[in-house]
Design a protein around this motif. Structure first.
Motif, PDB file in Angstrom:
ATOM      1  N   PRO A  52      15.002  50.637 -73.474  1.00  0.00           N
ATOM      2  CA  PRO A  52      14.993  49.284 -74.028  1.00  0.00           C
ATOM      3  C   PRO A  52      16.340  48.942 -74.660  1.00  0.00           C
ATOM      4  O   PRO A  52      16.959  47.940 -74.328  1.00  0.00           O
ATOM      5  CB  PRO A  52      13.881  49.330 -75.068  1.00  0.00           C
ATOM      6  N   ASP A  56      17.914  54.779 -77.067  1.00  0.00           N
ATOM      7  CA  ASP A  56      16.512  55.192 -76.932  1.00  0.00           C
ATOM      8  C   ASP A  56      16.375  56.426 -76.052  1.00  0.00           C
ATOM      9  O   ASP A  56      15.589  57.340 -76.363  1.00  0.00           O
ATOM     10  CB  ASP A  56      15.655  54.049 -76.367  1.00  0.00           C
ATOM     11  N   ALA A 152      10.156  54.021 -72.203  1.00  0.00           N
ATOM     12  CA  ALA A 152       9.320  54.075 -73.404  1.00  0.00           C
ATOM     13  C   ALA A 152       7.866  53.767 -73.047  1.00  0.00           C
ATOM     14  O   ALA A 152       7.594  52.862 -72.248  1.00  0.00           O
ATOM     15  CB  ALA A 152       9.822  53.076 -74.440  1.00  0.00           C
ATOM     16  N   GLU A 159       3.080  51.480 -81.793  1.00  0.00           N
ATOM     17  CA  GLU A 159       4.311  50.770 -81.443  1.00  0.00           C
ATOM     18  C   GLU A 159       4.177  49.280 -81.757  1.00  0.00           C
ATOM     19  O   GLU A 159       3.274  48.614 -81.251  1.00  0.00           O
ATOM     20  CB  GLU A 159       4.644  50.958 -79.964  1.00  0.00           C
ATOM     21  N   HIS A 164      10.118  47.325 -76.862  1.00  0.00           N
ATOM     22  CA  HIS A 164       9.663  48.575 -76.253  1.00  0.00           C
ATOM     23  C   HIS A 164       8.404  48.348 -75.415  1.00  0.00           C
ATOM     24  O   HIS A 164       8.261  48.915 -74.329  1.00  0.00           O
ATOM     25  CB  HIS A 164       9.390  49.618 -77.340  1.00  0.00           C
TER      26      HIS A 164
END
Length: 276
Positions: A52, A56, A152, A159, A164
Motif C-alpha cells: 500500500p 509496508d 496486505a 485493520e 490497506h
C-alpha cells in the motif's frame, strides 16, 4: 506478556512453517492433503510484493523477501500509494518529482536485491475505487508475470486503515482478473494476448496465517531495510518489529518468523475448505 506468548505458541503449533528448504506440516490432518496445502514460496521463480505504502513490504515481510532473494527468486516491488500529494512542495509537480518516500523505497529495494515494478501514483488516503486500483495493479501483474503476488491482508480483524483494506482487496481482484483474456476490454476487437495466470496469492499483516517463514538468518537484513525508510523509521517501530518477529516464532524452532496467509490459484475461487 506470558499469556500473549502462550497464545502465540498455541497458534503457531497449528501453522505450517518453512524451515530452510523444507516445509514442516502443522497438526491438522487436512494439511496433509495437497488440495488444502498452502503453496511453497521457495519453489517460485518470480514473486511480486504489492505494498500500500512505501515501507509496508519491509516492515511486514522484509525477512521473507531477503530469504527469497537468497534462494535466487526474482523479487519485485510495486508501490500503490505514495506521498506525492501529501507535501505542498510537490503541488503542480506531482508527476515530475521523485518524492522522499519514493527515494527511500528505491534504497530499500536496492538493499534487499529487489526489482522496482514502479509507483502507481495514487495518493495516500486515495479516493480511487477498489476497481480502479485493481485494474492498475493487474496491468503490472501482466507485465511482470509473477508466480505469486503478496500484499496486505484486507481481512485483518483490527485493520482500520482504508488504504490497506482497499489495496489488499484490489490485489485479490487483480490476481483473479489478470487471467481473463477479455478483461478489462478486447484489443482491436480481439481477445487479449497479455493475460497472465498467477500460481497463487499471499498476504502479510495477517491474523490468520497458514505459513510461518523462518527469518532467523535474515532478521537483521530486514531491520536494516526498514531503516532505509528514514522518514518513517524510529526506535519504537524497530523494537515493535523485533518483538513481533519473536512472538510469531514462539513455540517453533525459529528465533524470528513472519506469518503469511498463502493460497494457490485453485484456492482463490469458491474454495471453502481450510487452507492449512
Amino acid at each position: 506478556m506470558s499469556k500473549i506468548i502462550e497464545k502465540f505458541k498455541k497458534r503457531n503449533r497449528s501453522v505450517r512453517f518453512n524451515l530452510e528448504s523444507a516445509a514442516l506440516s502443522g497438526l491438522s490432518n487436512v494439511a496433509a492433503d495437497p488440495l488444502c496445502a498452502p503453496p511453497d514460496l521457495s519453489k517460485a521463480k518470480r514473486v511480486l510484493f504489492v505494498q500500500p505504502h512505501p515501507d509496508d513490504n519491509q516492515i511486514a515481510a522484509g525477512g521473507t523477501i531477503a530469504w527469497l532473494v537468497s534462494l535466487g527468486v526474482e523479487v519485485w516491488e510495486l508501490t500503490v500509494l505514495d506521498d506525492r500529494y501529501a507535501n505542498p512542495d510537490y503541488i503542480g509537480r506531482e508527476n515530475e518529482v521523485e518524492t522522499v518516500r519514493q527515494k527511500e523505497a528505491k534504497c530499500a529495494q536496492e538493499y534487499l536485491g529487489m526489482k522496482n515494478a514502479g509507483f502507481l501514483g495514487f495518493a495516500d488516503k486515495t479516493r480511487a475505487s477498489i476497481d480502479e486500483l485493481s485494474v492498475a495493479i493487474m496491468k503490472v501483474i501482466r507485465r511482470v508475470q509473477p508466480d505469486y503476488v503478496l500484499s496486505a491482508d484486507p481481512l485483518l480483524a483490527n485493520e482500520c486503515h482504508s488504504d490497506h483494506i482497499k489495496v489488499g482487496t484490489a490485489v485479490k481482484y487483480a490476481c483473479m482478473d489478470s487471467e481473463c483474456d477479455f478483461y478489462p476490454e478486447f484489443v482491436d476487437g480481439k481477445l487479449r494476448t497479455d493475460a497472465w495466470k498467477v500460481k497463487g496469492v499471499g498476504f502479510y499483516y495477517t491474523d490468520k496465517p497458514n505459513t510461518l517463514i523462518d527469518i532467523t538468518d535474515f532478521e537483521e537484513t530486514k531491520i536494516e531495510s526498514i531503516k532505509k525508510h528514514v522518514s518513517q523509521s524510529n526506535v519504537a517501530l524497530l523494537a515493535g518489529v523485533r518483538l513481533q518477529n519473536q512472538l510469531f516464532a514462539a513455540g517453533t524452532p525459529f528465533k524470528a518468523a513472519e506469518p503469511l496467509r498463502l493460497q494457490t490459484n485453485l484456492q482463490m475461487h469458491c474454495f471453502n475448505l481450510p487452507i492449512e
